[in-house]
Motif scaffolding. Structure first.
Motif, PDB file in Angstrom:
ATOM      1  N   LEU A 199     -12.731  -4.822   3.026  1.00 47.60           N
ATOM      2  CA  LEU A 199     -12.202  -3.466   2.878  1.00 47.60           C
ATOM      3  C   LEU A 199     -10.677  -3.447   2.964  1.00 47.60           C
ATOM      4  O   LEU A 199     -10.032  -2.547   2.438  1.00 47.60           O
ATOM      5  CB  LEU A 199     -12.776  -2.548   3.962  1.00 47.60           C
ATOM      6  CG  LEU A 199     -14.208  -2.054   3.751  1.00 47.60           C
ATOM      7  CD1 LEU A 199     -14.626  -1.184   4.912  1.00 47.60           C
ATOM      8  CD2 LEU A 199     -14.328  -1.281   2.444  1.00 47.60           C
ATOM      9  N   TYR A 200     -10.101  -4.453   3.622  1.00 51.79           N
ATOM     10  CA  TYR A 200      -8.664  -4.441   3.844  1.00 51.79           C
ATOM     11  C   TYR A 200      -7.870  -4.460   2.540  1.00 51.79           C
ATOM     12  O   TYR A 200      -6.744  -3.967   2.483  1.00 51.79           O
ATOM     13  CB  TYR A 200      -8.245  -5.631   4.716  1.00 51.79           C
ATOM     14  CG  TYR A 200      -8.470  -6.981   4.084  1.00 51.79           C
ATOM     15  CD1 TYR A 200      -7.512  -7.558   3.253  1.00 51.79           C
ATOM     16  CD2 TYR A 200      -9.648  -7.685   4.310  1.00 51.79           C
ATOM     17  CE1 TYR A 200      -7.731  -8.798   2.664  1.00 51.79           C
ATOM     18  CE2 TYR A 200      -9.871  -8.911   3.726  1.00 51.79           C
ATOM     19  CZ  TYR A 200      -8.909  -9.470   2.905  1.00 51.79           C
ATOM     20  OH  TYR A 200      -9.128 -10.681   2.316  1.00 51.79           O
ATOM     21  N   PHE A 236     -14.212  -0.875  -2.879  1.00 51.09           N
ATOM     22  CA  PHE A 236     -14.620  -0.855  -1.471  1.00 51.09           C
ATOM     23  C   PHE A 236     -15.897  -1.694  -1.352  1.00 51.09           C
ATOM     24  O   PHE A 236     -16.953  -1.283  -1.830  1.00 51.09           O
ATOM     25  CB  PHE A 236     -14.894   0.575  -0.993  1.00 51.09           C
ATOM     26  CG  PHE A 236     -13.695   1.475  -1.022  1.00 51.09           C
ATOM     27  CD1 PHE A 236     -12.836   1.549   0.064  1.00 51.09           C
ATOM     28  CD2 PHE A 236     -13.419   2.253  -2.136  1.00 51.09           C
ATOM     29  CE1 PHE A 236     -11.730   2.375   0.044  1.00 51.09           C
ATOM     30  CE2 PHE A 236     -12.320   3.089  -2.161  1.00 51.09           C
ATOM     31  CZ  PHE A 236     -11.459   3.147  -1.072  1.00 51.09           C
ATOM     32  N   ARG A 264      -1.137  -5.056   8.241  1.00 52.29           N
ATOM     33  CA  ARG A 264      -1.138  -3.598   8.332  1.00 52.29           C
ATOM     34  C   ARG A 264      -0.584  -3.182   9.683  1.00 52.29           C
ATOM     35  O   ARG A 264      -1.062  -3.624  10.728  1.00 52.29           O
ATOM     36  CB  ARG A 264      -2.545  -3.030   8.155  1.00 52.29           C
ATOM     37  CG  ARG A 264      -2.586  -1.498   8.259  1.00 52.29           C
ATOM     38  CD  ARG A 264      -3.940  -0.933   7.849  1.00 52.29           C
ATOM     39  NE  ARG A 264      -3.918   0.508   7.871  1.00 52.29           N
ATOM     40  CZ  ARG A 264      -4.329   1.266   8.891  1.00 52.29           C
ATOM     41  NH1 ARG A 264      -4.835   0.680   9.973  1.00 52.29           N
ATOM     42  NH2 ARG A 264      -4.268   2.582   8.843  1.00 52.29           N
ATOM     43  N   ASN A 306       0.848  -1.179   0.000  1.00 53.24           N
ATOM     44  CA  ASN A 306       0.000   0.000   0.000  1.00 53.24           C
ATOM     45  C   ASN A 306       0.891   1.240   0.000  1.00 53.24           C
ATOM     46  O   ASN A 306       2.112   1.146   0.132  1.00 53.24           O
ATOM     47  CB  ASN A 306      -0.915  -0.016   1.231  1.00 53.24           C
ATOM     48  CG  ASN A 306      -2.152   0.872   1.047  1.00 53.24           C
ATOM     49  OD1 ASN A 306      -2.262   1.607   0.070  1.00 53.24           O
ATOM     50  ND2 ASN A 306      -3.069   0.801   1.976  1.00 53.24           N
ATOM     51  N   GLN A 314      -7.425   6.672   4.243  1.00 51.65           N
ATOM     52  CA  GLN A 314      -6.156   6.100   3.795  1.00 51.65           C
ATOM     53  C   GLN A 314      -6.018   6.175   2.272  1.00 51.65           C
ATOM     54  O   GLN A 314      -4.976   6.560   1.746  1.00 51.65           O
ATOM     55  CB  GLN A 314      -6.053   4.638   4.232  1.00 51.65           C
ATOM     56  CG  GLN A 314      -5.956   4.421   5.721  1.00 51.65           C
ATOM     57  CD  GLN A 314      -6.056   2.950   6.090  1.00 51.65           C
ATOM     58  OE1 GLN A 314      -5.780   2.080   5.284  1.00 51.65           O
ATOM     59  NE2 GLN A 314      -6.490   2.671   7.298  1.00 51.65           N
ATOM     60  N   TYR A 327      -8.664  -3.017  -0.396  1.00 49.65           N
ATOM     61  CA  TYR A 327      -9.132  -2.008  -1.347  1.00 49.65           C
ATOM     62  C   TYR A 327      -8.010  -1.524  -2.261  1.00 49.65           C
ATOM     63  O   TYR A 327      -8.229  -1.210  -3.434  1.00 49.65           O
ATOM     64  CB  TYR A 327      -9.718  -0.802  -0.580  1.00 49.65           C
ATOM     65  CG  TYR A 327      -8.669   0.045   0.106  1.00 49.65           C
ATOM     66  CD1 TYR A 327      -8.047   1.098  -0.550  1.00 49.65           C
ATOM     67  CD2 TYR A 327      -8.273  -0.245   1.411  1.00 49.65           C
ATOM     68  CE1 TYR A 327      -7.059   1.841   0.071  1.00 49.65           C
ATOM     69  CE2 TYR A 327      -7.294   0.490   2.031  1.00 49.65           C
ATOM     70  CZ  TYR A 327      -6.686   1.538   1.363  1.00 49.65           C
ATOM     71  OH  TYR A 327      -5.698   2.267   1.982  1.00 49.65           O
ATOM     72  N   LYS A 359     -10.887   3.673   5.841  1.00 45.92           N
ATOM     73  CA  LYS A 359     -10.247   3.265   4.588  1.00 45.92           C
ATOM     74  C   LYS A 359     -10.261   4.387   3.555  1.00 45.92           C
ATOM     75  O   LYS A 359      -9.306   4.542   2.777  1.00 45.92           O
ATOM     76  CB  LYS A 359     -10.923   2.022   4.013  1.00 45.92           C
ATOM     77  CG  LYS A 359     -10.817   0.801   4.904  1.00 45.92           C
ATOM     78  CD  LYS A 359      -9.365   0.464   5.239  1.00 45.92           C
ATOM     79  CE  LYS A 359      -9.253  -0.734   6.138  1.00 45.92           C
ATOM     80  NZ  LYS A 359      -7.855  -1.021   6.551  1.00 45.92           N
TER      81      LYS A 359
END
Length: 321
Positions: free
Chosen positions: A244-245, A253, A194, A139, A269, A247, A266
């Motif tokens: 959602l993690y 989403f 994360r 990410n 972010q 995305y 989210k």
């Protein structure tokens, strides 16, 4: 690989990069590249140095005749071939090596100890293939460090930020991620990690993962997650109720009875904005919707119409009230 074999292959790589290789020689290089990942890493560094050397050649004072003599002595080729273009390039290449201009990355690749590499995603999402074939998607604002070749009993990497891993199975050599003060161990699976300054979260998509911190060890199955905090109560294994993690990989989403606060987290972010829910009673309002590469304005409009809330924009802040 023996040194003599290295020298022969280096000669072929020089001809290959100089576009002077015969069709059989080209085929030999390409077959060698297909043999193993280590060969492809070696070629990558070799090519990088070749390109750097080509850029340096016009400004580096080189005695071409002396260069030729040194190169001829090293590879013991026939005098009749000394006039070919690729040999002249190779002679310059060898002198540059001797002058110490080449990158230490290439030199370390020839030594026993693998070089430590680092990938930093900066302000974009990026995907990289690790030496063992594992695929890591980072990410934004994340960093992954790993050796140029995995050796020993484990395949160990270090993570800062967030990444999704699709690990190549290898039961004899577990894949281990050091993140904050948490250790994540897998044999072959896909999962998301994360980390922030205060916590580390692991969500398993497929397979099985072991997460360990100090004396606490938790085994996660597909669809499960765990959060390790710097402080607070002991971690508890929970079901992962949404996607959602990931995305930043899917660019989607997916909300499945997802509380508003989680989507907002989210969105902050992904779009690097500051969305604030001003009323506590709004935080847990559920959403059942999928946003597929929608603009932030469109997402906020749907939230407003679906939950019957008001969205206002200030200079550096977006409020949901």
């Amino acid at each position: 690989m023996e040194n003599s074999t290295h020298d022969i292959m280096d000669e072929l790589l020089v001809k290959y990069l100089a576009e002077e290789a015969t069709p059989p020689e080209q085929a030999r290089v390409e077959a060698w590249l297909e043999e193993e990942e280590a060969n492809r890493h070696y070629f990558h560094h070799f090519k990088t140095i070749w390109e750097r050397a080509a850029g340096l050649a016009p400004v580096v004072p080189i005695d071409e005749n002396l260069a030729w003599k040194k190169f001829q002595k090293r590879v013991s080729i026939e005098p009749a071939r000394r006039k070919t273009a690729w040999m002249r390039i190779a002679a310059l290449f060898i002198i540059i090596i001797g002058a110490g201009i080449l990158s230490a990355v290439f030199l370390n690749e020839r030594q026993d100890t693998p070089q430590q590499l680092a990938v930093n995603s900066a302000n974009r999402v990026m995907t990289d293939t690790l030496p063992d074939g594992t695929i890591a998607t980072l990410n934004k604002h994340s960093e992954l460090s790993f050796p140029s070749a995995f050796r020993g009993k484990q395949r160990k990497v270090n993570l800062k930020g967030e990444a999704f891993f699709a690990v190549k199975p290898d039961k004899e050599h577990p894949f281990v991620i050091d993140v904050n003060d948490v250790e994540v161990t897998v044999l072959g699976t896909s999962f998301n990690v994360r980390s922030t300054a205060d916590s580390t979260e692991v969500i398993v998509e497929t397979g099985r993962v072991q997460v360990k911190k100090d004396s606490v060890t938790i085994i996660l199955e597909a669809g499960e997650r765990v959060m390790f905090g710097k402080q607070g109560p002991p971690p508890v294994k929970l079901q992962s109720s949404d996607k959602l993690y990931n995305y930043y990989i899917s660019r989607t989403f997916v909300c499945d009875n997802t509380p508003l606060w989680k989507l907002v987290e989210k969105l902050n972010q992904a779009y690097e904005v500051n969305i604030v829910i001003t009323r506590k009673e709004l935080r847990h309002l559920p959403l059942n919707v999928t946003f597929d590469e929608e603009s932030l304005d469109m997402i906020l409009k749907v939230i407003s119409q679906t939950l019957m809330v008001k969205v206002t924009k200030e200079e550096n802040r977006i409020e949901i009230r």
